[in-house]
Design a protein around this motif. Sequence first.
Motif, PDB file in Angstrom:
ATOM      1  N   SER A   1       0.836  -1.211   0.000  1.00 49.97           N
ATOM      2  CA  SER A   1       0.000   0.000   0.000  1.00 49.97           C
ATOM      3  C   SER A   1       0.870   1.260   0.000  1.00 49.97           C
ATOM      4  O   SER A   1       0.423   2.322  -0.432  1.00 49.97           O
ATOM      5  CB  SER A   1      -0.952   0.009   1.196  1.00 49.97           C
TER       6      SER A   1
ATOM      7  N   ASN B   1      -6.505   4.754   2.203  1.00 45.99           N
ATOM      8  CA  ASN B   1      -7.280   3.546   1.955  1.00 45.99           C
ATOM      9  C   ASN B   1      -8.038   3.648   0.631  1.00 45.99           C
ATOM     10  O   ASN B   1      -8.069   2.691  -0.160  1.00 45.99           O
ATOM     11  CB  ASN B   1      -8.257   3.335   3.116  1.00 45.99           C
TER      12      ASN B   1
ATOM     13  N   CYS C   1      -0.890  -4.798   3.202  1.00 46.64           N
ATOM     14  CA  CYS C   1      -1.513  -3.486   3.369  1.00 46.64           C
ATOM     15  C   CYS C   1      -1.263  -2.974   4.785  1.00 46.64           C
ATOM     16  O   CYS C   1      -1.701  -3.584   5.752  1.00 46.64           O
ATOM     17  CB  CYS C   1      -3.011  -3.600   3.089  1.00 46.64           C
TER      18      CYS C   1
ATOM     19  N   ALA D   1      -2.477   2.186   4.853  1.00 45.82           N
ATOM     20  CA  ALA D   1      -3.775   2.453   4.216  1.00 45.82           C
ATOM     21  C   ALA D   1      -4.929   2.010   5.103  1.00 45.82           C
ATOM     22  O   ALA D   1      -6.002   2.611   5.090  1.00 45.82           O
ATOM     23  CB  ALA D   1      -3.856   1.751   2.856  1.00 45.82           C
ATOM     24  N   THR D   2      -4.692   0.966   5.892  1.00 46.22           N
ATOM     25  CA  THR D   2      -5.744   0.460   6.775  1.00 46.22           C
ATOM     26  C   THR D   2      -5.779   1.179   8.106  1.00 46.22           C
ATOM     27  O   THR D   2      -6.832   1.627   8.562  1.00 46.22           O
ATOM     28  CB  THR D   2      -5.556  -1.056   7.017  1.00 46.22           C
TER      29      THR D   2
ATOM     30  N   ARG E   1     -12.760  -1.585   6.430  1.00 40.15           N
ATOM     31  CA  ARG E   1     -11.728  -1.456   5.402  1.00 40.15           C
ATOM     32  C   ARG E   1     -11.184  -2.821   4.989  1.00 40.15           C
ATOM     33  O   ARG E   1     -10.939  -3.082   3.815  1.00 40.15           O
ATOM     34  CB  ARG E   1     -10.589  -0.564   5.903  1.00 40.15           C
TER      35      ARG E   1
ATOM     36  N   LEU F   1     -11.466  -4.474   1.329  1.00 41.93           N
ATOM     37  CA  LEU F   1     -10.235  -4.899   0.667  1.00 41.93           C
ATOM     38  C   LEU F   1     -10.365  -6.343   0.183  1.00 41.93           C
ATOM     39  O   LEU F   1     -10.056  -6.666  -0.973  1.00 41.93           O
ATOM     40  CB  LEU F   1      -9.057  -4.774   1.632  1.00 41.93           C
TER      41      LEU F   1
END
Length: 340
Positions: A256, A261, A283, A286-287, A314, A318
């Motif tokens: 990411s 996100n 990731c 972003a989370t 999230r 994803l």
Amino acid sequence: MKTTLSKGKLSRLLKLSNTNGYIAATAIDQRGSLSKSLSKALGKEASHEQVTEFKQLVSEELTPYSTAILLDPEFGWPAAEARDRNCGLLLAYEETGYDAMQMGRLPDLLPQSSALRYVEQGVDAVKILMYYDPDDLEEINDIKHAFIERVGAECDSVDIPFFFEAVTYSDKLPDAGSAEFARVKPNKVKKYMQEFSKPRYKIDVLKVEVPVNMKYVAGTAANTGYEQEAVYTREEALQHFRDTGAISPIPFIYLSAGVTNEVFLETLQFAGEAKVPFSGVLCGRATWQDGIDIYGKLGAKELRKWLQEEGKQRMVKLDSILQQVTTPWWQYYGNQNAMN
């Protein structure tokens, strides 16, 4: 050409992925950068205990929705122990950051860690992050190549998967977020994917950057507000994804890399449109990065609540995208039972 996996590496890779053959891993191996961000949110220097607690909360609340979690041995063991029982464990093996006074951003290993010790501690994969400019001086990159050869051989000797992450840069273009760097990034990503997918490095999964900076792709949501600076047309960007996606003979997953996100989800859908055969994601920010201010200003209880609500949402979103766009990693090895 299809390669094969040893029995030990195969069994550990299966623990890091789901039954659909993709990796949906949460990355929280940041050390220096996370400490700085938490310190800013707290208004004072974050203690070792606070950094550890933040990681543990992320692990407790997000690993039920992750196939694996990436942590570090300096702050991450409580988070590793708190992870969901079905969640695999990757552990960072490199020192955080680099010596800015030394030319070439050379990597180093954690002095009290080894691949053997990680196996003994129940870790499922070794991860190395290295800053790499394929256009740097040959003598600098020769040092880096030998470094990765040694780590690959070490992991191979104890039958543990080796995940390698290259982060590209240019000393001539120090702002990696600039339009100027965006123009050279696709070629740099192509070059390092070509280099590190060679068998000599014994890398089992490549962790790669997406080949473009999405905020400079015309017509994307990420480009909103940057229209005057678009570096790539939509079709040019899709072609960069296709070109890099065709390079590696080993599985690769996307990072990411600190984007929001929303931008990361759009990026994955873009990769899906380009039909890139990637096998999942690692990731991180972003989370969970929006939880840093919540922890700093409102404390652990409110962070947990945010993770249970927004963090979970999230992860679910994803995964719903990954189900549609990924390629099982074992296809690179022939099939799910590929082994020596």
